[in-house]
Write a protein that holds these residues in place. Structure first.
Motif, PDB file in Angstrom:
ATOM      1  N   TYR A 256       0.830  -1.208   0.000  1.00 22.23           N
ATOM      2  CA  TYR A 256       0.000   0.000   0.000  1.00 22.23           C
ATOM      3  C   TYR A 256       0.868   1.263   0.000  1.00 22.23           C
ATOM      4  O   TYR A 256       1.833   1.365   0.756  1.00 22.23           O
ATOM      5  N   GLY A 257       0.523   2.230  -0.849  1.00 22.62           N
ATOM      6  CA  GLY A 257       1.232   3.499  -0.911  1.00 22.62           C
ATOM      7  C   GLY A 257       2.376   3.537  -1.905  1.00 22.62           C
ATOM      8  O   GLY A 257       2.946   4.605  -2.145  1.00 22.62           O
TER       9      GLY A 257
ATOM     10  N   GLY B 249       6.250   0.153  -0.753  1.00 26.43           N
ATOM     11  CA  GLY B 249       5.399   0.397   0.402  1.00 26.43           C
ATOM     12  C   GLY B 249       6.196   0.390   1.694  1.00 26.43           C
ATOM     13  O   GLY B 249       7.205  -0.325   1.810  1.00 26.43           O
ATOM     14  N   ASP B 250       5.762   1.189   2.664  1.00 26.70           N
ATOM     15  CA  ASP B 250       6.541   1.336   3.889  1.00 26.70           C
ATOM     16  C   ASP B 250       6.526   0.091   4.764  1.00 26.70           C
ATOM     17  O   ASP B 250       7.560  -0.291   5.342  1.00 26.70           O
ATOM     18  N   GLU B 251       5.382  -0.599   4.872  1.00 28.61           N
ATOM     19  CA  GLU B 251       5.294  -1.746   5.764  1.00 28.61           C
ATOM     20  C   GLU B 251       6.086  -2.954   5.256  1.00 28.61           C
ATOM     21  O   GLU B 251       6.826  -3.574   6.032  1.00 28.61           O
TER      22      GLU B 251
ATOM     23  N   ASP C 214      -2.238   8.639   7.383  1.00 27.98           N
ATOM     24  CA  ASP C 214      -1.620   7.314   7.328  1.00 27.98           C
ATOM     25  C   ASP C 214      -0.925   7.101   5.978  1.00 27.98           C
ATOM     26  O   ASP C 214      -1.463   7.437   4.929  1.00 27.98           O
ATOM     27  N   HIS C 215       0.280   6.556   6.032  1.00 24.86           N
ATOM     28  CA  HIS C 215       1.103   6.273   4.842  1.00 24.86           C
ATOM     29  C   HIS C 215       1.473   7.550   4.082  1.00 24.86           C
ATOM     30  O   HIS C 215       1.706   7.508   2.867  1.00 24.86           O
TER      31      HIS C 215
ATOM     32  N   ASP D 277       3.130  10.387   2.130  1.00 20.96           N
ATOM     33  CA  ASP D 277       4.345  10.457   1.315  1.00 20.96           C
ATOM     34  C   ASP D 277       5.008  11.814   1.566  1.00 20.96           C
ATOM     35  O   ASP D 277       4.530  12.842   1.084  1.00 20.96           O
TER      36      ASP D 277
ATOM     37  N   LYS E 271       7.452   2.702  11.073  1.00 18.90           N
ATOM     38  CA  LYS E 271       6.844   2.707   9.729  1.00 18.90           C
ATOM     39  C   LYS E 271       7.095   4.042   9.034  1.00 18.90           C
ATOM     40  O   LYS E 271       7.451   4.073   7.846  1.00 18.90           O
ATOM     41  N   ASP E 272       6.906   5.147   9.761  1.00 22.76           N
ATOM     42  CA  ASP E 272       7.151   6.461   9.164  1.00 22.76           C
ATOM     43  C   ASP E 272       8.619   6.637   8.786  1.00 22.76           C
ATOM     44  O   ASP E 272       8.935   7.294   7.790  1.00 22.76           O
TER      45      ASP E 272
ATOM     46  N   ARG F 124       9.726   5.951   5.256  1.00 19.81           N
ATOM     47  CA  ARG F 124       9.339   6.866   4.179  1.00 19.81           C
ATOM     48  C   ARG F 124      10.107   8.179   4.198  1.00 19.81           C
ATOM     49  O   ARG F 124       9.979   8.976   3.269  1.00 19.81           O
TER      50      ARG F 124
END
Length: 343
Positions: free
Chosen positions: A77-78, A97-99, A269-270, A272, A300-301, A304
């Motif tokens: 996602y993202g 994706g970050d996750e 959330d997520h 960019d 998680k942040d 990115r």
């Protein structure tokens, strides 16, 4: 915003009818689902985001990685890319994706891949692996998993479960029947026994799944170079708390008693982070009238944020883990190992 969401209740009712019909078409094989010979374990939720799927994925990997050759498959996602891609430790969050990137960096010897088409992704991975773990595919009904783990945020169990857009749920509680394990995440330290039983009773009306409760276990604060920050050291610092997650309130509540001052900076959330965002973050840090100050963000942040920004700023992140409570961790591990042993 709350009033607007209630005005959209007719749309929520229509949405609920459409999702109900879609699920019944799959249940009665009028729409086809595909199964696989190897164990395919799915983690998911009925609500939109914020239940802790990535920490649960990591928790399960810790249980099975030394016994089984497991691949993690995510939608990513993202990300700005499409199709099937392997995740490497030097990948960018915009690519994968970050996750998934966070998982790969924590488990570098585990195969992590992204694909919006989950069945195609499994086709690419199955020959080299004993099992596949999918981190968000409960609604992906084209795939028929061998084992499903469904997550609910604790707070959501104490209020009505309304469909989008009035509420946050993509599916009704009735769909919990497909799960073999249900985990109530982000629980407080002491859950009243009556509340615990009420939650189990509510779920038992729809599902025969084994129910567990878990909490967020915050880990040691660390930076990109591996330097740690103790709670004693944090007590003398002013913290710019940078978050781009679904629900930053638990982290804010955890950090505030530990730091001298906390200044929240909240993104979606997520999010960019653009060059404009990075400049704004730097300006916010400079505006804090303290000499002993840091940026603290989530793991998680951190995936990115630009590497040059992280290298040049006093920025730390705080990892989290899922912890099964009420002395039921051994039972949970036993069920997970059995799930991955299935042919």
């Amino acid at each position: 915003m709350r009033i607007l969401r209630w005005l959209l209740l007719p749309i929520s009712l229509l949405y609920a009818c459409i999702t109900w019909l879609r699920n019944r078409l799959y249940d009665h094989s009028l729409l086809k689902s595909r199964s696989f010979q190897l164990p395919v374990v799915v983690i998911g939720n009925l609500a939109v985001g914020g239940t802790g799927k990535s920490p649960m994925t990591e928790h399960i990997l810790r249980i099975v990685k030394d016994t089984f050759q497991v691949a993690v498959l995510s939608r990513g996602y993202g990300r700005r890319t499409k199709g099937f891609r392997y995740v490497e430790t030097n990948s960018l969050a915009t690519e994968v994706g970050d996750e998934p990137l966070q998982i790969k960096r924590k488990f570098p010897n585990t195969t992590v891949a992204v694909s919006e088409n989950r069945c195609y992704g499994i086709d690419k991975l199955q020959a080299q692996h004993d099992a596949i773990l999918l981190d968000d595919a409960y609604q992906h009904r084209q795939l028929k998993p061998s084992f499903s783990i469904l997550l609910f945020d604790y707070a959501s169990m104490l209020q009505p479960m309304l469909s989008l857009p009035t509420g946050n749920f993509r599916d009704s509680l009735h769909e919990s029947k497909r799960a073999q394990i249900i985990v109530i995440t982000k629980c407080p330290s002491n859950i009243p026994e009556q509340v615990k039983e009420d939650i189990k009773t509510r779920l038992a009306k729809y599902s025969a799944a084994t129910v567990f409760f878990s909490r967020i276990a915050y880990q040691t604060i660390i930076n990109g170079q591996g330097a740690t920050l103790t709670t004693e050291e944090l007590a003398n610092k002013s913290v710019l708390l940078l978050t781009g997650i679904a629900n930053p309130k638990p982290l804010d509540a955890f950090i505030r008693p530990l730091a001298e001052h906390v200044y929240p900076l909240v993104y979606s959330d997520h999010h960019d982070f653009s060059a404009v965002d990075i400049k704004h973050i730097q300006e916010k840090l400079q505006s804090i009238q303290a000499t002993n100050k840091i940026i603290l963000t989530t793991e998680k942040d951190y995936q990115r944020l630009p590497a040059d920004f992280c290298a040049s700023q006093p920025i730390f992140y705080i990892p989290i883990q899922q912890e099964i409570v009420h002395q039921e961790g051994d039972t949970f591990e036993k069920l997970i190992k059995e799930a991955f042993s299935r042919a």
